[in-house]
Design an enzyme around this catalytic site. Structure first.
Site, PDB file in Angstrom:
ATOM      1  N   CYS A 199       0.836  -1.179   0.092  1.00  0.00           N
ATOM      2  CA  CYS A 199       0.091   0.119   0.092  1.00  0.00           C
ATOM      3  C   CYS A 199       0.789   1.307  -0.240  1.00  0.00           C
ATOM      4  O   CYS A 199       1.972   1.221  -0.562  1.00  0.00           O
ATOM      5  CB  CYS A 199      -0.882   0.142   1.190  1.00  0.00           C
ATOM      6  SG  CYS A 199      -0.337  -0.073   2.776  1.00  0.00           S
ATOM      7  N   GLY A 200       0.572   2.139   0.661  1.00  0.00           N
ATOM      8  CA  GLY A 200       1.307   3.423   0.745  1.00  0.00           C
ATOM      9  C   GLY A 200       2.459   3.279   1.651  1.00  0.00           C
ATOM     10  O   GLY A 200       3.664   3.614   1.565  1.00  0.00           O
TER      11      GLY A 200
END
Length: 289
Positions: A245-246
């Protein structure tokens, strides 16, 4: 002679969980149980002043993250993780429930980290604080840290987390799928990254599965048949899964969904796009999934 199994109301036995996700009714029923440790794992962007009664703040940007990594939300060393958990009063016999101020965003990170360290009595509150508040259940200030520390011992197992080199090998492997939990726009490179200095786009060969696609509009997890369908559409049966993800938070939402869907060969890329997206030799692609 017959022996009866201990019940949840037996204070000498561990408090059992119905699964890795609990509802508001279950939490309300057990809220005053001394075996329960309730933690608010909201990110700083989603944290509210009001809390579910008895909830302790669990800081994923502070003690539950490795300050030496140079990356947000990475797994801390065993000694630091143990000390952080003990400071919240978590004991070997505790049951931990984590919730989030946004519904389901960061709380799954607590579930994943504790399981990675061999602590299995941990669950996520379905719908988080919004679901609790929507039912007009009581809220108040966060609880202070307990005077007596816990005694839990947490030693993370390596197979729960992978490095950038592991991800590169998974992207090239015929029997692995890398799932990206970021939004479709960030995956395509059409939305800006929230952290400065990161390249837009995604890892070549990764599959977009935004964490929001595993949730209803109000932040509850989808019913099991729909979760299974999401993963069946994204990941060939038998593939091992790497989630990203981030910054390692919502990748754990995908890991939770995969677990519920019956996919057990799952690992989380701890550095996620905060590491891969830096300027450097790691390849980046643009465009939709």
């Amino acid at each position: 002679m017959t022996h009866s199994l201990p019940h949840d109301d037996d204070a000498t036995a561990p408090l059992g969980l119905p699964g890795p996700v609990v509802g508001t009714a279950w939490l309300a029923e057990h809220l005053d149980d001394p075996r329960l440790v309730l933690v608010d794992a909201s990110s700083t962007l989603n944290r509210a002043d009001e809390a579910i009664p008895g909830a302790l703040l669990l800081d994923l940007d502070g003690p539950f993250s490795d300050p030496s990594s140079g990356l947000p939300h990475t797994l801390p060393p065993a000694e630091q993780l143990t000390a952080a958990a003990r400071a919240l009063g978590i004991r070997r016999g505790s049951t931990v429930v984590a919730y989030d101020g946004k519904g389901l965003f960061a709380a799954a990170r607590v579930w994943w980290m504790l399981r990675a360290a061999g602590f299995e009595r941990v669950a996520v509150l379905d719908g988080g604080l919004p679901a609790w508040a929507a039912e007009d259940r009581p809220t108040g200030p966060h609880a202070p840290a307990p005077a007596e520390p816990g005694d839990v011992e947490l030693v993370p197992r390596e197979e729960f987390f992978v490095t950038a080199d592991d991800v590169a090998r998974a992207l090239a492997a015929p029997d692995a799928t890398v799932l990206d939990a970021r939004s479709a726009g960030r995956f395509a490179g059409t939305e800006p990254e929230p952290r400065p200095g990161l390249r837009p786009g995604h890892m070549p060969g990764a599959v977009s599965l935004p964490h929001t696609e595993l949730q209803t509009a109000d932040g509850h997890l989808l019913p099991l048949p729909e979760l299974r369908a999401r993963f069946a559409a994204a990941v060939p049966e038998g593939d091992r899964i790497v989630t990203t993800c981030g910054s390692g938070l919502t990748a754990c939402v995908l890991a939770l969904g995969a677990h519920l869907a019956g996919r057990e060969d799952v690992a989380v890329y701890d550095g996620s796009w905060s590491e891969w997206g830096r300027p450097g030799p790691r390849p980046v692609a643009a465009g939709p999934a």
